[in-house]
Motif scaffolding. Structure first.
Motif, PDB file in Angstrom:
ATOM      1  N   ARG A  81      14.480 -34.359  26.153  1.00 57.10           N
ATOM      2  CA  ARG A  81      15.205 -35.607  25.870  1.00 57.10           C
ATOM      3  C   ARG A  81      16.697 -35.340  25.726  1.00 57.10           C
ATOM      4  O   ARG A  81      17.533 -36.144  26.157  1.00 57.10           O
ATOM      5  CB  ARG A  81      14.648 -36.259  24.599  1.00 57.10           C
ATOM      6  CG  ARG A  81      13.214 -36.750  24.719  1.00 57.10           C
ATOM      7  CD  ARG A  81      12.696 -37.274  23.409  1.00 57.10           C
ATOM      8  NE  ARG A  81      13.456 -38.427  22.956  1.00 57.10           N
ATOM      9  CZ  ARG A  81      13.408 -38.911  21.712  1.00 57.10           C
ATOM     10  NH1 ARG A  81      12.687 -38.297  20.791  1.00 57.10           N
ATOM     11  NH2 ARG A  81      14.119 -39.965  21.380  1.00 57.10           N
ATOM     12  N   ILE A  82      17.040 -34.218  25.134  1.00 58.89           N
ATOM     13  CA  ILE A  82      18.454 -33.853  24.982  1.00 58.89           C
ATOM     14  C   ILE A  82      19.080 -33.578  26.347  1.00 58.89           C
ATOM     15  O   ILE A  82      20.178 -34.057  26.650  1.00 58.89           O
ATOM     16  CB  ILE A  82      18.602 -32.635  24.052  1.00 58.89           C
ATOM     17  CG1 ILE A  82      18.192 -33.020  22.615  1.00 58.89           C
ATOM     18  CG2 ILE A  82      20.027 -32.093  24.064  1.00 58.89           C
ATOM     19  CD1 ILE A  82      18.111 -31.852  21.655  1.00 58.89           C
ATOM     20  N   VAL A  83      18.385 -32.805  27.173  1.00 59.30           N
ATOM     21  CA  VAL A  83      18.889 -32.516  28.517  1.00 59.30           C
ATOM     22  C   VAL A  83      19.091 -33.810  29.301  1.00 59.30           C
ATOM     23  O   VAL A  83      20.110 -33.993  29.984  1.00 59.30           O
ATOM     24  CB  VAL A  83      17.930 -31.558  29.266  1.00 59.30           C
ATOM     25  CG1 VAL A  83      18.252 -31.522  30.760  1.00 59.30           C
ATOM     26  CG2 VAL A  83      18.013 -30.156  28.674  1.00 59.30           C
ATOM     27  N   THR A  84      18.147 -34.726  29.191  1.00 61.39           N
ATOM     28  CA  THR A  84      18.267 -36.016  29.884  1.00 61.39           C
ATOM     29  C   THR A  84      19.476 -36.788  29.388  1.00 61.39           C
ATOM     30  O   THR A  84      20.247 -37.348  30.182  1.00 61.39           O
ATOM     31  CB  THR A  84      16.986 -36.850  29.682  1.00 61.39           C
ATOM     32  OG1 THR A  84      15.869 -36.139  30.235  1.00 61.39           O
ATOM     33  CG2 THR A  84      17.109 -38.200  30.369  1.00 61.39           C
ATOM     34  N   MET A  92      27.590 -22.874  24.868  1.00 61.34           N
ATOM     35  CA  MET A  92      27.216 -22.891  23.451  1.00 61.34           C
ATOM     36  C   MET A  92      27.176 -24.326  22.944  1.00 61.34           C
ATOM     37  O   MET A  92      28.160 -24.863  22.439  1.00 61.34           O
ATOM     38  CB  MET A  92      28.181 -22.024  22.658  1.00 61.34           C
ATOM     39  CG  MET A  92      28.106 -20.559  23.089  1.00 61.34           C
ATOM     40  SD  MET A  92      29.123 -19.464  22.094  1.00 61.34           S
ATOM     41  CE  MET A  92      30.754 -20.067  22.472  1.00 61.34           C
ATOM     42  N   ALA A  93      25.992 -24.910  23.116  1.00 62.34           N
ATOM     43  CA  ALA A  93      25.796 -26.320  22.782  1.00 62.34           C
ATOM     44  C   ALA A  93      24.966 -26.480  21.523  1.00 62.34           C
ATOM     45  O   ALA A  93      24.169 -27.409  21.402  1.00 62.34           O
ATOM     46  CB  ALA A  93      25.128 -27.036  23.961  1.00 62.34           C
ATOM     47  N   THR A  94      25.133 -25.548  20.566  1.00 57.75           N
ATOM     48  CA  THR A  94      24.294 -25.581  19.372  1.00 57.75           C
ATOM     49  C   THR A  94      24.496 -26.852  18.552  1.00 57.75           C
ATOM     50  O   THR A  94      23.589 -27.264  17.819  1.00 57.75           O
ATOM     51  CB  THR A  94      24.551 -24.347  18.490  1.00 57.75           C
ATOM     52  OG1 THR A  94      25.960 -24.239  18.225  1.00 57.75           O
ATOM     53  CG2 THR A  94      24.075 -23.082  19.193  1.00 57.75           C
ATOM     54  N   ASP A  95      25.643 -27.489  18.652  1.00 55.99           N
ATOM     55  CA  ASP A  95      25.867 -28.745  17.924  1.00 55.99           C
ATOM     56  C   ASP A  95      24.841 -29.805  18.309  1.00 55.99           C
ATOM     57  O   ASP A  95      24.494 -30.676  17.503  1.00 55.99           O
ATOM     58  CB  ASP A  95      27.274 -29.287  18.202  1.00 55.99           C
ATOM     59  CG  ASP A  95      28.346 -28.565  17.423  1.00 55.99           C
ATOM     60  OD1 ASP A  95      28.369 -27.321  17.505  1.00 55.99           O
ATOM     61  OD2 ASP A  95      29.140 -29.217  16.738  1.00 55.99           O
ATOM     62  N   VAL A  96      24.400 -29.765  19.560  1.00 60.55           N
ATOM     63  CA  VAL A  96      23.437 -30.763  20.048  1.00 60.55           C
ATOM     64  C   VAL A  96      22.110 -30.104  20.414  1.00 60.55           C
ATOM     65  O   VAL A  96      21.263 -30.703  21.075  1.00 60.55           O
ATOM     66  CB  VAL A  96      23.997 -31.538  21.265  1.00 60.55           C
ATOM     67  CG1 VAL A  96      25.241 -32.302  20.869  1.00 60.55           C
ATOM     68  CG2 VAL A  96      24.300 -30.601  22.441  1.00 60.55           C
ATOM     69  N   GLU A 126      32.779 -33.535  21.566  1.00 66.11           N
ATOM     70  CA  GLU A 126      32.532 -34.843  20.966  1.00 66.11           C
ATOM     71  C   GLU A 126      31.778 -35.762  21.916  1.00 66.11           C
ATOM     72  O   GLU A 126      30.954 -36.574  21.493  1.00 66.11           O
ATOM     73  CB  GLU A 126      33.852 -35.489  20.530  1.00 66.11           C
ATOM     74  CG  GLU A 126      34.437 -34.873  19.278  1.00 66.11           C
ATOM     75  CD  GLU A 126      33.423 -34.837  18.128  1.00 66.11           C
ATOM     76  OE1 GLU A 126      32.796 -35.889  17.853  1.00 66.11           O
ATOM     77  OE2 GLU A 126      33.250 -33.756  17.532  1.00 66.11           O
ATOM     78  N   ARG A 127      32.034 -35.633  23.227  1.00 65.34           N
ATOM     79  CA  ARG A 127      31.276 -36.406  24.210  1.00 65.34           C
ATOM     80  C   ARG A 127      29.794 -36.021  24.151  1.00 65.34           C
ATOM     81  O   ARG A 127      28.909 -36.882  24.215  1.00 65.34           O
ATOM     82  CB  ARG A 127      31.802 -36.156  25.625  1.00 65.34           C
ATOM     83  CG  ARG A 127      33.185 -36.731  25.920  1.00 65.34           C
ATOM     84  CD  ARG A 127      33.583 -36.416  27.355  1.00 65.34           C
ATOM     85  NE  ARG A 127      32.708 -37.103  28.317  1.00 65.34           N
ATOM     86  CZ  ARG A 127      32.499 -36.689  29.567  1.00 65.34           C
ATOM     87  NH1 ARG A 127      33.067 -35.558  30.003  1.00 65.34           N
ATOM     88  NH2 ARG A 127      31.713 -37.372  30.368  1.00 65.34           N
ATOM     89  N   VAL A 176      24.132 -37.512  22.146  1.00 63.53           N
ATOM     90  CA  VAL A 176      22.861 -36.979  21.670  1.00 63.53           C
ATOM     91  C   VAL A 176      22.547 -37.316  20.209  1.00 63.53           C
ATOM     92  O   VAL A 176      21.484 -37.865  19.899  1.00 63.53           O
ATOM     93  CB  VAL A 176      22.819 -35.439  21.863  1.00 63.53           C
ATOM     94  CG1 VAL A 176      21.606 -34.838  21.167  1.00 63.53           C
ATOM     95  CG2 VAL A 176      22.812 -35.102  23.344  1.00 63.53           C
ATOM     96  N   ILE A 177      23.446 -36.976  19.289  1.00 62.58           N
ATOM     97  CA  ILE A 177      23.052 -36.912  17.876  1.00 62.58           C
ATOM     98  C   ILE A 177      22.680 -38.275  17.309  1.00 62.58           C
ATOM     99  O   ILE A 177      21.545 -38.488  16.846  1.00 62.58           O
ATOM    100  CB  ILE A 177      24.161 -36.239  17.036  1.00 62.58           C
ATOM    101  CG1 ILE A 177      24.297 -34.777  17.468  1.00 62.58           C
ATOM    102  CG2 ILE A 177      23.819 -36.323  15.548  1.00 62.58           C
ATOM    103  CD1 ILE A 177      25.370 -33.999  16.740  1.00 62.58           C
ATOM    104  N   GLU A 178      23.594 -39.223  17.316  1.00 60.78           N
ATOM    105  CA  GLU A 178      23.272 -40.518  16.713  1.00 60.78           C
ATOM    106  C   GLU A 178      22.204 -41.285  17.489  1.00 60.78           C
ATOM    107  O   GLU A 178      21.323 -41.897  16.880  1.00 60.78           O
ATOM    108  CB  GLU A 178      24.529 -41.358  16.538  1.00 60.78           C
ATOM    109  CG  GLU A 178      25.428 -40.864  15.412  1.00 60.78           C
ATOM    110  CD  GLU A 178      24.693 -40.665  14.092  1.00 60.78           C
ATOM    111  OE1 GLU A 178      23.827 -41.502  13.746  1.00 60.78           O
ATOM    112  OE2 GLU A 178      24.961 -39.648  13.419  1.00 60.78           O
TER     113      GLU A 178
END
Length: 348
Positions: A175-178, A225-229, A297-298, A303-305
């Motif tokens: 879902r994140i990749v999408t 390094m996409a650990t934030d998401v 931020e993009r 993803v997060i919210e």
């Protein structure tokens, strides 16, 4: 007469020893573990078994069945309920919808630390005592640190770069990749090496330790390094409730104490093998890409919210306090962040 007395004393001593032996009969517990024996967490399970035997004075012996040989990982939890195993190490995300409270732990938004994610998993469990886990005895929980994106030939520095790329991912990570514009390909991580090597896949998600322990640094050139998401996976070491209740009180106390220690050991081990994966990547000339702050931020906005909003809507619709769960999780992250800071990651 003296000989008869001696014989009588010998028989009495033998009877006493036999009674003592019967009283100290060993309980054997079968532990279904998804991890291979050679993987660091497989070794940790083996050490757990040794410590349980020692701390219970030999009253409990844990037999570890690695690599899902006793019950396949997706059926691990059900196997404990059915008595096919006595203990298992379950990935809760392998049975979507079954653990709605604990699902919150896997949602992105963490600093890169397995010690922190593990504390959050245990905090959420302790605060809400979710009914979804009432059927078993929870020994301990842990959670791996957030994943990143590893790519074969193309460096990913923007969402535009990722668009349409075939990325191995499953469940929440798909879902994140999408959401980021990639094309998820469902495939177990254990099967990804050859497709990456042959170029069937453009990349994979994964935590840094996969660079070493799944040898992804040999078949990929870049890690964004996409650990934030990045996704997180929660693991639960659980025991059959009837088997737990049948143990003597002193054995249950010892097993609880060992389990508390292994929650800490598991969190520490995640961070240790992440460092090993990073070092292995550097040795192989792997490039680590840090996103520009505005670009990051993009990614976060995509993803997060959205994922948290969807989670709250879904679980609230089934009567669970979705907003309260997310709030508690985020408070736990904030509370532990100072003690367990994100790992230092080289840019190249």
């Amino acid at each position: 007469m003296k000989a008869l007395k001696t014989l009588g004393r010998a028989l009495a001593a033998a009877a006493f020893l036999a009674a003592a032996s019967a009283g100290a009969q060993t309980t054997v517990l079968r532990f279904s573990d998804l991890f291979p024996a050679a993987y660091p967490f497989g070794a940790l399970s083996a050490q757990f078994a040794k410590d349980v035997k020692e701390r219970t004075g030999g009253k409990v012996e844990v037999q570890v069945f690695p690599s899902g040989t006793l019950t396949p990982p997706p059926q691990c939890y059900e196997g404990v309920l059915q008595g096919l195993s006595d203990i298992c190490q379950a990935v809760l995300a392998y049975t979507p919808g079954r653990f709605p409270v604990m699902e919150s732990v896997d949602l992105p938004g963490y600093p890169n630390s397995g010690r922190l994610t593990t504390r959050v998993a245990n905090d959420v469990y302790q605060k809400f005592q979710p009914r979804e886990l009432d059927a078993v005895k929870v020994l301990y929980l842990h959670a791996h640190p957030p994943g990143s994106l590893m790519t074969v030939n193309k460096p990913v520095k923007t969402l535009d770069d990722l668009k349409g790329m075939k990325m191995r991912s499953t469940g929440l990570s798909a879902r994140i990749v999408t959401a980021l514009g990639g094309s998820p390909v469902s495939m177990p991580i254990t099967q990804a090496y050859d497709p990456l090597k042959r170029g069937v896949l453009d990349g994979t998600d994964g935590t840094f330790n996969a660079l070493k322990y799944y040898r992804f640094a040999e078949v990929t050139k870049y890690t964004t390094m996409a650990t934030d998401v990045g996704y997180v996976s929660t693991f639960a070491v659980v025991m059959n409730k009837a088997k737990w209740n049948a143990l003597p009180a002193d054995v249950r106390t010892a097993l609880d104490a060992v389990s508390r220690e292994y929650m800490v050991k598991a969190g520490d081990l995640w961070d240790q093998i992440e460092r090993e994966g990073l070092a292995f990547g550097r040795e192989k000339g792997h490039e680590f890409i840090r996103l520009d702050p505005k670009e990051l931020e993009r990614w976060r906005a995509a993803v997060i919210e959205p994922l948290h909003t969807d989670y709250v809507k879904r679980v609230s619709g089934s009567g669970l306090p979705g907003e309260e769960i997310v709030k508690a999780k985020r408070e736990s992250i904030k509370r532990h962040s100072a003690a367990f800071p994100a790992l230092e990651v080289p840019v190249k």
